[in-house]
Write an enzyme that holds these catalytic residues in place. Sequence first.
Site, PDB file in Angstrom:
ATOM      1  N   LYS A  90       0.857  -1.190   0.000  1.00 49.46           N
ATOM      2  CA  LYS A  90       0.000   0.000   0.000  1.00 49.46           C
ATOM      3  C   LYS A  90       0.890   1.237   0.000  1.00 49.46           C
ATOM      4  O   LYS A  90       1.654   1.468   0.941  1.00 49.46           O
ATOM      5  CB  LYS A  90      -0.883   0.011   1.243  1.00 49.46           C
ATOM      6  CG  LYS A  90      -2.042  -0.970   1.166  1.00 49.46           C
ATOM      7  CD  LYS A  90      -2.911  -0.886   2.405  1.00 49.46           C
ATOM      8  CE  LYS A  90      -3.659   0.415   2.507  1.00 49.46           C
ATOM      9  NZ  LYS A  90      -4.508   0.460   3.709  1.00 49.46           N
TER      10      LYS A  90
HETATM   11  C1  E4P Z   1      -7.711   1.240   4.206  1.00 51.82           C
HETATM   12  O1  E4P Z   1      -6.863   0.785   3.613  1.00 51.82           O
HETATM   13  C2  E4P Z   1      -7.694   2.456   4.988  1.00 51.82           C
HETATM   14  O2  E4P Z   1      -6.459   2.642   5.567  1.00 51.82           O
HETATM   15  C3  E4P Z   1      -8.787   2.344   5.999  1.00 51.82           C
HETATM   16  O3  E4P Z   1      -9.936   1.819   5.370  1.00 51.82           O
HETATM   17  C4  E4P Z   1      -9.057   3.672   6.649  1.00 51.82           C
HETATM   18  O4  E4P Z   1     -10.224   3.607   7.437  1.00 51.82           O
HETATM   19  P1  E4P Z   1     -10.622   4.818   8.398  1.00 51.82           P
HETATM   20  O5  E4P Z   1     -10.838   6.035   7.566  1.00 51.82           O
HETATM   21  O6  E4P Z   1     -11.891   4.348   9.052  1.00 51.82           O
HETATM   22  O7  E4P Z   1      -9.488   5.010   9.354  1.00 51.82           O
END
Ligand code: E4P
Length: 220
Positions: A90
Amino acid sequence: MKLFLDSANIKEIEELGSSEYVYGLTTNPTFFYEEGVKSTEEFLSILKDIMPDKEIQLEAMGSVDEILKIARDYVDSPPGTSCEHNIVSKVPFNEEGLEAVSILSKESIKTNVHLVYSVNQAVLAARSGATYVCPLMGRFDDSGQNSSELLGDIKTTFDNYNIETEILAASVRHPDHVKQALLLGVDAITIPYKVFKLMMDHPLTERGTRAFENHTVGQK
Ligand code: E4P
């Protein structure tokens, strides 16, 4: 269409990670911090027993060289060794990230460019060779904008130009986010444990089950 579990909580992963409907796991550094995960090695060695052959998405951030090293290490010698995980890096959206993604894509190393909040960012990530682009629905809505519109615009654009990069909807806060993403035809959604649980519920299902239980007769 792929459904990921969005978590670094071992109990949640133990409960849902091996379910047939869970394609893989997405994490981020904040989840690791909140769950007290000490190292990626330790985390993956636990996952090895729970979801050994599923896709795991782990953060790779920093300078171009740092991203390249982290992403190549995930693929060449996955932390937690001898696991069969299919690891996707990522990479946060920025210029260094895109440069790293373009190099990694030529090495067939999978990436997810996340923190994407516009069609233009999604197109730049896709054209750089990202496997996934990841718009964050809840965070976009929190900023007073409309995440369904964003997802729909990215989907239309990718369809217009036959872009193969997959759209992975993230920052899902409630079951309606999941429904919106599904209706828009995104390729993948990452869903927190509590939202998976809410997706199971429907009052009519519960009422119907109770009624059938009350009317059940013996099998003989
Ligand atoms: C996914 O990869 C993101 O990091 C995650 O869904 C973020 O979620 P949040 O906005 O609830 O912290």
